[in-house]
Write an enzyme that holds these catalytic residues in place. Structure first.
Site, short mmCIF file in Angstrom:
data_model
loop_
_atom_site.label_atom_id
_atom_site.label_comp_id
_atom_site.label_asym_id
_atom_site.label_seq_id
_atom_site.Cartn_x
_atom_site.Cartn_y
_atom_site.Cartn_z
CE LYS A 1 -4.53 -1.51 1.43
NZ LYS A 1 -5.62 -1.43 2.39
CE LYS B 1 -5.99 -8.64 -2.28
NZ LYS B 1 -6.30 -8.44 -0.90
CE LYS C 1 -13.84 -5.05 0.34
NZ LYS C 1 -12.61 -4.90 1.09
#
Ligand code: TYM
Length: 340
Positions: free
Chosen positions: A122, A204, A207
């Site tokens: 992140k 992966k 969202k």
């Protein structure tokens, strides 16, 4: 005496898991975590929640956060989580999470927090906003779990490292102050633990993926689901078989297996001699049928704001009551002056 014992329900092990309201959950969230939450709802004493405190570690729009938190909460109520028996709540409604998280920060080493893969990823993705909250994200997650003396945490494989640091913090704290925290175990399903992107099957399903074709949202219509599976990346072999190097097909097989309960050998047999077109359509149909009841319930409750507010209040009260016991014990152990 024995009769009395028989009438008292046996204490069930505790289960807790949360999900961030960063966007509508994907099929990955559902098959990796939410589906397991629902399957544990009967046999365990469960807490399930919306992790809105975690969601502000990246820049966000306040109005969207408010709407997405309510939608995520409604979605949790649309799963079969038994909210009368279990607790379904919103993290920021229980101040004990932030309070315990501060205390745990003081029992977490800078080095171990720096090693978290999610922090590294992140920080790279949001290089203009590497805030301290992003760094201490795992101690807040540890607080979520340890506050309730949780035994099992149903999660997808990507959260395993955060569970490991939670265990390390709990063991360190217990080593200093005696048995304060239950040391939790991860619960990771055999299939579905890592559902991959439909467009880049090495990553992966997420969202927050900007490519809408890469993921299935839990509220996608049947038409959208069929379209997305039709355009899923596969290979040129035209053979439905679980094998190394066939990441796209392996992912579709994992999804089909989760939705139908069939193992890989049975799936290979079912699609022997058939092309990828037939297989993709079958996967799409299985997903549509699986999501249908959740979507129907969601659509019936999302507009009922007073029902949702009442459920949120109920969850907040019951979670606060449960959290308070551990927080008080921790505060006493570390030596905070108590008024009563
Ligand atoms: P979050 O919101 O990213 O994801 C929610 C759950 O979905 C799982 N998951 C997946 N499983 C399989 N395949 C995928 N592609 C996939 N993507 C996501 C995640 O592993 C997770 O279980 N930090 C957590 C939220 C959290 C939490 C907690 C979880 C906050 N406090 C306490 C457990 C206990 C997170 O960001 O999950």
């Amino acid at each position: 005496m024995d009769n009395i014992k028989e009438n008292v329900p046996a204490k069930q092990p505790k289960v807790l898991s949360l999900i961030q309201p960063t966007a509508m959950p994907t099929l990955g969230n559902y098959l990796g975590a939410l589906k397991n939450w629902a399957s544990m709802a009967d046999d365990y004493d469960c807490l399930f929640g919306v992790a809105d405190l975690h969601a502000i570690t990246v820049r966000h729009d306040p109005a969207s956060l408010r709407r997405q938190t309510m939608e995520m909460f409604a979605l949790l109520l649309s799963l079969d989580l038994k909210p009368d028996k279990n607790i379904v709540f919103i993290q920021s409604h229980v101040p004990a999470h932030a309070e315990l998280s501060w205390i745990l920060n003081c029992y977490t080493q800078f080095g171990e927090a720096s090693r978290m893969t999610q922090f590294k990823e992140k920080s790279q993705k949001h290089a203009d906003n590497v805030n301290v909250g992003l760094f201490t994200y795992p101690t807040l997650m540890a607080a979520d779990i340890l506050l309730y003396q949780t035994n099992y945490v149903p999660i997808g494989a990507d959260q395993k490292q955060h569970l490991e640091i939670t265990r390390d913090i709990a063991e360190r704290f217990n080593g200093i102050y005696g048995n304060v925290f239950t040391v939790p175990e991860p619960f990771i399903g055999k299939s579905g633990a890592r559902i991959m992107s439909l467009q880049e099957p090495n990553n992966k399903m997420s969202k927050t993926d900007p490519n809408p074709k890469a993921s299935i949202s839990m509220l996608d219509t049947p038409d959208m689901i069929i379209k997305k599976f039709k355009s899923a990346v596969t290979d040129s072999e035209a053979c439905v078989k679980y094998a190394e190097g066939k990441d796209g097909i392996n992912n579709l097989m994992a999804i089909y297996s989760c939705c139908t309960g069939l193992d890989y050998a049975a799936i290979e047999q079912q699609f022997e001699g058939k092309g990828y077109g037939d297989f993709k359509l079958a996967v799409a149909q299985a997903v549509i049928e699986h999501l249908r009841p959740v979507q129907e319930k969601f659509n019936s409750i999302i507009k009922d704001k007073s029902y949702l507010a009442q459920c949120a209040q109920n969850g907040a009260q019951r979670a606060s009551y449960a959290a308070h016991k551990t927080l008080e014990k921790v505060m006493k152990k570390v030596g905070f002056f108590q008024i009563r």
